[in-house]
Design a protein around this motif. Structure first.
Motif, PDB file in Angstrom:
ATOM      1  N   GLY A 137      -3.254   9.651  -5.979  1.00 11.75           N
ATOM      2  CA  GLY A 137      -2.497  10.812  -6.420  1.00 11.75           C
ATOM      3  C   GLY A 137      -2.544  11.957  -5.432  1.00 11.75           C
ATOM      4  O   GLY A 137      -3.397  12.025  -4.544  1.00 11.75           O
ATOM      5  N   THR A 138      -1.609  12.869  -5.614  1.00  9.86           N
ATOM      6  CA  THR A 138      -1.609  14.115  -4.851  1.00  9.86           C
ATOM      7  C   THR A 138      -1.473  15.256  -5.851  1.00  9.86           C
ATOM      8  O   THR A 138      -0.616  15.230  -6.731  1.00  9.86           O
ATOM      9  CB  THR A 138      -0.496  14.132  -3.793  1.00  9.86           C
ATOM     10  N   GLN A 139      -2.354  16.240  -5.729  1.00 12.88           N
ATOM     11  CA  GLN A 139      -2.411  17.326  -6.707  1.00 12.88           C
ATOM     12  C   GLN A 139      -1.318  18.346  -6.448  1.00 12.88           C
ATOM     13  O   GLN A 139      -1.154  18.835  -5.317  1.00 12.88           O
ATOM     14  CB  GLN A 139      -3.784  18.011  -6.648  1.00 12.88           C
ATOM     15  N   VAL A 140      -0.601  18.683  -7.498  1.00 11.28           N
ATOM     16  CA  VAL A 140       0.380  19.773  -7.462  1.00 11.28           C
ATOM     17  C   VAL A 140      -0.090  20.839  -8.439  1.00 11.28           C
ATOM     18  O   VAL A 140      -0.316  20.556  -9.617  1.00 11.28           O
ATOM     19  CB  VAL A 140       1.782  19.273  -7.848  1.00 11.28           C
TER      20      VAL A 140
ATOM     21  N   TYR B  15       0.232  13.882  -9.093  1.00  8.74           N
ATOM     22  CA  TYR B  15       1.447  13.083  -8.974  1.00  8.74           C
ATOM     23  C   TYR B  15       1.138  11.784  -8.232  1.00  8.74           C
ATOM     24  O   TYR B  15       0.473  11.798  -7.183  1.00  8.74           O
ATOM     25  CB  TYR B  15       2.529  13.874  -8.236  1.00  8.74           C
ATOM     26  N   TYR B  16       1.641  10.678  -8.780  1.00  9.99           N
ATOM     27  CA  TYR B  16       1.435   9.354  -8.210  1.00  9.99           C
ATOM     28  C   TYR B  16       2.776   8.705  -7.906  1.00  9.99           C
ATOM     29  O   TYR B  16       3.734   8.876  -8.666  1.00  9.99           O
ATOM     30  CB  TYR B  16       0.694   8.448  -9.196  1.00  9.99           C
ATOM     31  N   CYS B  17       2.829   7.950  -6.829  1.00 10.72           N
ATOM     32  CA  CYS B  17       3.994   7.093  -6.613  1.00 10.72           C
ATOM     33  C   CYS B  17       3.590   5.653  -6.906  1.00 10.72           C
ATOM     34  O   CYS B  17       2.418   5.279  -6.772  1.00 10.72           O
ATOM     35  CB  CYS B  17       4.558   7.234  -5.201  1.00 10.72           C
ATOM     36  N   ALA B  18       4.567   4.875  -7.322  1.00  3.66           N
ATOM     37  CA  ALA B  18       4.303   3.506  -7.729  1.00  3.66           C
ATOM     38  C   ALA B  18       5.538   2.654  -7.446  1.00  3.66           C
ATOM     39  O   ALA B  18       6.653   3.173  -7.363  1.00  3.66           O
ATOM     40  CB  ALA B  18       3.941   3.452  -9.212  1.00  3.66           C
ATOM     41  N   VAL B  19       5.322   1.350  -7.334  1.00  6.65           N
ATOM     42  CA  VAL B  19       6.402   0.422  -7.020  1.00  6.65           C
ATOM     43  C   VAL B  19       6.587  -0.600  -8.128  1.00  6.65           C
ATOM     44  O   VAL B  19       5.611  -1.219  -8.586  1.00  6.65           O
ATOM     45  CB  VAL B  19       6.122  -0.303  -5.677  1.00  6.65           C
TER      46      VAL B  19
ATOM     47  N   GLN C  59       0.855  -1.189   0.000  1.00  4.43           N
ATOM     48  CA  GLN C  59       0.000   0.000   0.000  1.00  4.43           C
ATOM     49  C   GLN C  59       0.894   1.242   0.000  1.00  4.43           C
ATOM     50  O   GLN C  59       1.896   1.297   0.717  1.00  4.43           O
ATOM     51  CB  GLN C  59      -0.914   0.037   1.229  1.00  4.43           C
ATOM     52  N   LEU C  60       0.534   2.195  -0.823  1.00  3.33           N
ATOM     53  CA  LEU C  60       1.313   3.418  -0.961  1.00  3.33           C
ATOM     54  C   LEU C  60       0.439   4.619  -0.640  1.00  3.33           C
ATOM     55  O   LEU C  60      -0.700   4.709  -1.115  1.00  3.33           O
ATOM     56  CB  LEU C  60       1.856   3.537  -2.386  1.00  3.33           C
ATOM     57  N   GLN C  61       0.974   5.515   0.133  1.00  7.41           N
ATOM     58  CA  GLN C  61       0.257   6.725   0.517  1.00  7.41           C
ATOM     59  C   GLN C  61       1.093   7.925   0.106  1.00  7.41           C
ATOM     60  O   GLN C  61       2.165   8.175   0.665  1.00  7.41           O
ATOM     61  CB  GLN C  61       0.021   6.747   2.027  1.00  7.41           C
ATOM     62  N   ALA C  62       0.603   8.668  -0.869  1.00  8.93           N
ATOM     63  CA  ALA C  62       1.302   9.865  -1.340  1.00  8.93           C
ATOM     64  C   ALA C  62       0.745  11.102  -0.656  1.00  8.93           C
ATOM     65  O   ALA C  62      -0.461  11.198  -0.402  1.00  8.93           O
ATOM     66  CB  ALA C  62       1.154  10.007  -2.855  1.00  8.93           C
TER      67      ALA C  62
END
Length: 126
Positions: A119-122, A93-97, A2-5
């Protein structure tokens, strides 16, 4: 996995933001973490990535010299420090593995990244 940006927001052109991607669940320490960004109606675009074990990094041409990716093993978190931001950096922006990265380089192919966070908005204003 699980990823939390987090860390997105509104900033003026020339400003800075630091995004964070916290991983939990089954992480084995041999993966690569990448940051992608996506505009509405477009495919995700690779921004930067880091191999967790080797520390090798890879940046897109637009990110080179302005963005820095790093990792904190104690927190299981990858950061993306973004400086000299431009209005064209505005995206989600998204992080991924990538669970099985190449040992020598970090891939920019989104198909290799199996696990994705929200995602997190920039937003960069001019």
């Amino acid at each position: 996995v699980q990823l939390q940006a987090s860390g997105g927001g509104l900033v003026q052109a020339g400003g800075s933001l630091r995004l964070a991607c916290a991983a939990s669940g089954r992480t084995v320490g041999t993966h690569a973490t990448g940051w992608f960004r996506q505009a509405p109606g477009k495919e995700p675009e690779f921004v930067a990535g880091i191999n967790w074990r080797t520390g090798n990094t890879h940046y897109s041409d637009s990110a080179k010299g302005r963005f820095t990716i790093s990792r904190d093993g104690a927190k299981n978190t990858v950061y993306l420090e973004m400086n000299s931001l431009k209005p064209e950096d505005t995206d989600v922006y998204y992080c991924a593995v990538d669970p099985a990265p190449h040992p020598q380089y970090v891939s920019s192919l989104r198909q290799r990244y199996r696990y994705w966070g929200q995602g997190t908005q920039v937003t960069v204003s001019s």
